[in-house]
Design a protein around this motif. Structure first.
Motif, PDB file in Angstrom:
ATOM      1  N   MET A   1       0.830  -1.198   0.000  1.00  0.00           N
ATOM      2  CA  MET A   1       0.000   0.000   0.000  1.00  0.00           C
ATOM      3  C   MET A   1       0.867   1.250   0.000  1.00  0.00           C
ATOM      4  SD  MET A   1      -3.378   1.152   0.590  1.00  0.00           S
ATOM      5  CE  MET A   1      -4.183  -0.024   1.610  1.00  0.00           C
ATOM      6  N   THR A   2       1.959   1.236   0.739  1.00  0.00           N
ATOM      7  CA  THR A   2       2.835   2.401   0.803  1.00  0.00           C
ATOM      8  C   THR A   2       3.387   2.729  -0.576  1.00  0.00           C
ATOM      9  OG1 THR A   2       3.445   1.762   3.039  1.00  0.00           O
ATOM     10  CG2 THR A   2       4.817   3.395   1.970  1.00  0.00           C
ATOM     11  N   ASN A   3       3.743   1.690  -1.345  1.00  0.00           N
ATOM     12  CA  ASN A   3       4.251   1.901  -2.690  1.00  0.00           C
ATOM     13  C   ASN A   3       3.182   2.569  -3.555  1.00  0.00           C
ATOM     14  OD1 ASN A   3       6.079   1.752  -4.829  1.00  0.00           O
ATOM     15  ND2 ASN A   3       5.242  -0.204  -5.491  1.00  0.00           N
ATOM     16  N   ARG A   4       1.963   2.113  -3.451  1.00  0.00           N
ATOM     17  CA  ARG A   4       0.859   2.696  -4.215  1.00  0.00           C
ATOM     18  C   ARG A   4       0.613   4.138  -3.777  1.00  0.00           C
ATOM     19  NH1 ARG A   4      -5.113   1.477  -3.296  1.00  0.00           N
ATOM     20  NH2 ARG A   4      -6.105   2.798  -4.844  1.00  0.00           N
ATOM     21  N   LYS A   5       0.649   4.376  -2.481  1.00  0.00           N
ATOM     22  CA  LYS A   5       0.448   5.729  -1.975  1.00  0.00           C
ATOM     23  C   LYS A   5       1.537   6.652  -2.506  1.00  0.00           C
ATOM     24  CE  LYS A   5       0.011   8.445   2.207  1.00  0.00           C
ATOM     25  NZ  LYS A   5       0.086   8.457   3.664  1.00  0.00           N
ATOM     26  N   SER A   6       2.747   6.192  -2.493  1.00  0.00           N
ATOM     27  CA  SER A   6       3.849   7.015  -2.984  1.00  0.00           C
ATOM     28  C   SER A   6       3.730   7.254  -4.491  1.00  0.00           C
ATOM     29  CB  SER A   6       5.168   6.366  -2.585  1.00  0.00           C
ATOM     30  OG  SER A   6       6.021   6.145  -3.616  1.00  0.00           O
ATOM     31  N   GLU A   7       3.268   6.236  -5.219  1.00  0.00           N
ATOM     32  CA  GLU A   7       3.052   6.396  -6.655  1.00  0.00           C
ATOM     33  C   GLU A   7       1.958   7.432  -6.923  1.00  0.00           C
ATOM     34  OE1 GLU A   7       1.796   3.744 -10.574  1.00  0.00           O
ATOM     35  OE2 GLU A   7       2.120   2.739  -8.663  1.00  0.00           O
ATOM     36  N   LEU A   8       0.893   7.374  -6.140  1.00  0.00           N
ATOM     37  CA  LEU A   8      -0.196   8.338  -6.295  1.00  0.00           C
ATOM     38  C   LEU A   8       0.262   9.757  -5.945  1.00  0.00           C
ATOM     39  CD1 LEU A   8      -3.179   6.274  -4.858  1.00  0.00           C
ATOM     40  CD2 LEU A   8      -2.896   7.054  -7.221  1.00  0.00           C
ATOM     41  N   GLU A   9       1.084   9.880  -4.927  1.00  0.00           N
ATOM     42  CA  GLU A   9       1.594  11.203  -4.550  1.00  0.00           C
ATOM     43  C   GLU A   9       2.486  11.785  -5.643  1.00  0.00           C
ATOM     44  OE1 GLU A   9       3.245  10.167  -0.756  1.00  0.00           O
ATOM     45  OE2 GLU A   9       1.398  10.705   0.308  1.00  0.00           O
ATOM     46  N   THR A  10       3.268  10.920  -6.283  1.00  0.00           N
ATOM     47  CA  THR A  10       4.108  11.356  -7.410  1.00  0.00           C
ATOM     48  C   THR A  10       3.232  11.777  -8.583  1.00  0.00           C
ATOM     49  OG1 THR A  10       5.913   9.914  -6.725  1.00  0.00           O
ATOM     50  CG2 THR A  10       5.926  10.652  -9.017  1.00  0.00           C
ATOM     51  N   LEU A  11       2.224  10.978  -8.890  1.00  0.00           N
ATOM     52  CA  LEU A  11       1.285  11.330  -9.960  1.00  0.00           C
ATOM     53  C   LEU A  11       0.590  12.654  -9.664  1.00  0.00           C
ATOM     54  CD1 LEU A  11      -0.449   7.927 -10.775  1.00  0.00           C
ATOM     55  CD2 LEU A  11       0.856   9.327 -12.364  1.00  0.00           C
ATOM     56  N   ARG A  12       0.195  12.838  -8.416  1.00  0.00           N
ATOM     57  CA  ARG A  12      -0.473  14.085  -8.022  1.00  0.00           C
ATOM     58  C   ARG A  12       0.442  15.284  -8.245  1.00  0.00           C
ATOM     59  NH1 ARG A  12      -2.540  14.606  -1.967  1.00  0.00           N
ATOM     60  NH2 ARG A  12      -0.353  14.191  -1.642  1.00  0.00           N
ATOM     61  N   ALA A  13       1.690  15.168  -7.851  1.00  0.00           N
ATOM     62  CA  ALA A  13       2.646  16.266  -8.044  1.00  0.00           C
ATOM     63  C   ALA A  13       2.845  16.561  -9.534  1.00  0.00           C
ATOM     64  CB  ALA A  13       3.981  15.937  -7.379  1.00  0.00           C
ATOM     65  N   ASP A  14       2.965  15.506 -10.336  1.00  0.00           N
ATOM     66  CA  ASP A  14       3.124  15.689 -11.785  1.00  0.00           C
ATOM     67  C   ASP A  14       1.914  16.389 -12.392  1.00  0.00           C
ATOM     68  OD1 ASP A  14       5.577  14.409 -11.630  1.00  0.00           O
ATOM     69  OD2 ASP A  14       4.835  12.508 -12.451  1.00  0.00           O
ATOM     70  N   PRO A  88      -4.981  -6.721  -7.021  1.00  0.00           N
ATOM     71  CA  PRO A  88      -3.721  -5.967  -7.010  1.00  0.00           C
ATOM     72  C   PRO A  88      -3.202  -5.645  -8.418  1.00  0.00           C
ATOM     73  CG  PRO A  88      -3.605  -7.767  -5.442  1.00  0.00           C
ATOM     74  CD  PRO A  88      -4.887  -7.938  -6.210  1.00  0.00           C
ATOM     75  N   ARG A  89      -3.489  -6.530  -9.381  1.00  0.00           N
ATOM     76  CA  ARG A  89      -3.055  -6.262 -10.761  1.00  0.00           C
ATOM     77  C   ARG A  89      -3.795  -5.045 -11.317  1.00  0.00           C
ATOM     78  NH1 ARG A  89      -4.238 -12.135 -12.898  1.00  0.00           N
ATOM     79  NH2 ARG A  89      -6.004 -11.596 -11.607  1.00  0.00           N
ATOM     80  N   ARG A  90      -5.051  -4.904 -10.962  1.00  0.00           N
ATOM     81  CA  ARG A  90      -5.823  -3.731 -11.398  1.00  0.00           C
ATOM     82  C   ARG A  90      -5.249  -2.464 -10.762  1.00  0.00           C
ATOM     83  NH1 ARG A  90     -10.306  -1.677 -13.650  1.00  0.00           N
ATOM     84  NH2 ARG A  90     -11.606  -0.210 -12.512  1.00  0.00           N
ATOM     85  N   LEU A  91      -4.878  -2.554  -9.500  1.00  0.00           N
ATOM     86  CA  LEU A  91      -4.299  -1.401  -8.815  1.00  0.00           C
ATOM     87  C   LEU A  91      -2.941  -1.019  -9.399  1.00  0.00           C
ATOM     88  CD1 LEU A  91      -5.268  -2.202  -5.138  1.00  0.00           C
ATOM     89  CD2 LEU A  91      -6.261  -0.451  -6.628  1.00  0.00           C
ATOM     90  N   GLN A  92      -2.208  -2.010  -9.920  1.00  0.00           N
ATOM     91  CA  GLN A  92      -0.934  -1.710 -10.576  1.00  0.00           C
ATOM     92  C   GLN A  92      -1.148  -0.908 -11.841  1.00  0.00           C
ATOM     93  OE1 GLN A  92       1.051  -5.540 -11.048  1.00  0.00           O
ATOM     94  NE2 GLN A  92       2.802  -4.658  -9.975  1.00  0.00           N
ATOM     95  N   VAL A  93      -2.170  -1.281 -12.607  1.00  0.00           N
ATOM     96  CA  VAL A  93      -2.457  -0.617 -13.876  1.00  0.00           C
ATOM     97  C   VAL A  93      -3.133   0.739 -13.649  1.00  0.00           C
ATOM     98  CG1 VAL A  93      -3.768  -0.804 -16.029  1.00  0.00           C
ATOM     99  CG2 VAL A  93      -2.625  -2.807 -15.101  1.00  0.00           C
ATOM    100  N   LEU A  94      -4.084   0.777 -12.735  1.00  0.00           N
ATOM    101  CA  LEU A  94      -4.835   1.999 -12.418  1.00  0.00           C
ATOM    102  C   LEU A  94      -4.713   2.272 -10.917  1.00  0.00           C
ATOM    103  CD1 LEU A  94      -8.160   1.369 -14.382  1.00  0.00           C
ATOM    104  CD2 LEU A  94      -6.444   3.103 -14.888  1.00  0.00           C
ATOM    105  N   PRO A  95      -3.610   2.835 -10.474  1.00  0.00           N
ATOM    106  CA  PRO A  95      -3.401   2.993  -9.033  1.00  0.00           C
ATOM    107  C   PRO A  95      -4.437   3.879  -8.348  1.00  0.00           C
ATOM    108  CG  PRO A  95      -1.710   4.164 -10.275  1.00  0.00           C
ATOM    109  CD  PRO A  95      -2.504   3.369 -11.253  1.00  0.00           C
ATOM    110  N   TYR A  96      -5.153   4.682  -9.108  1.00  0.00           N
ATOM    111  CA  TYR A  96      -6.152   5.565  -8.498  1.00  0.00           C
ATOM    112  C   TYR A  96      -7.574   5.006  -8.569  1.00  0.00           C
ATOM    113  CZ  TYR A  96      -6.282   7.016 -13.395  1.00  0.00           C
ATOM    114  OH  TYR A  96      -6.323   7.027 -14.778  1.00  0.00           O
ATOM    115  N   THR A  97      -7.710   3.754  -9.047  1.00  0.00           N
ATOM    116  CA  THR A  97      -9.060   3.184  -9.109  1.00  0.00           C
ATOM    117  C   THR A  97      -9.590   2.931  -7.704  1.00  0.00           C
ATOM    118  OG1 THR A  97     -10.459   1.557 -10.177  1.00  0.00           O
ATOM    119  CG2 THR A  97      -8.393   0.746  -9.238  1.00  0.00           C
ATOM    120  N   THR A  98     -10.900   3.041  -7.576  1.00  0.00           N
ATOM    121  CA  THR A  98     -11.553   2.739  -6.299  1.00  0.00           C
ATOM    122  C   THR A  98     -12.636   1.677  -6.487  1.00  0.00           C
ATOM    123  OG1 THR A  98     -13.124   4.560  -6.598  1.00  0.00           O
ATOM    124  CG2 THR A  98     -11.105   5.039  -5.358  1.00  0.00           C
TER     125      THR A  98
END
Length: 106
Positions: A1-14, A88-98
């Motif tokens: 989860m931390t990896n996904r959170k960090s990926e989302l934070e990077t995407l947000r900054a971009d 988890p595979r879906r979250l890898q492809v679309l990390p912001y999916t809910t």
């Protein structure tokens, strides 16, 4: 989860940086419209493209913010519609999916 959170934070900054560039373009920080009519037409078309990109970027940013909020509340891996775990595979492809695949398809 931390990896996904960090990926989302990077995407947000971009995305925030991208939005700043789009907004600068719309404010004509690089100069006013050209005096030549043909060049103005091209610039106006560019403005329409930038408007569209800005809208898409804002939508994606909103989805990322929502996903980060769910992660903060411990709900990031579960579908917000049915409550089942998101693959988890879906979250890898679309990390912001809910949503899980089944609920996203409805």
């Amino acid at each position: 989860m931390t990896n996904r959170k960090s990926e989302l934070e990077t995407l947000r900054a971009d995305l925030k940086a991208r939005l700043a560039r789009y907004e600068a373009h719309q404010r004509r920080e690089d100069g006013a419209l050209e005096k030549d009519f043909e060049e103005q037409a091209t610039q106006t078309q560019n403005d329409e493209v930038v408007d569209s990109l800005e809208t898409e970027t804002r939508d994606e940013l909103s989805q990322i913010e929502h996903a980060l909020e769910r992660i903060e509340h411990g709900l990031g891996d579960s579908c917000e519609s049915c409550g089942e775990p998101i693959d988890p595979r879906r979250l890898q492809v679309l990390p912001y999916t809910t949503l899980c695949v089944d609920c996203a398809g409805d």
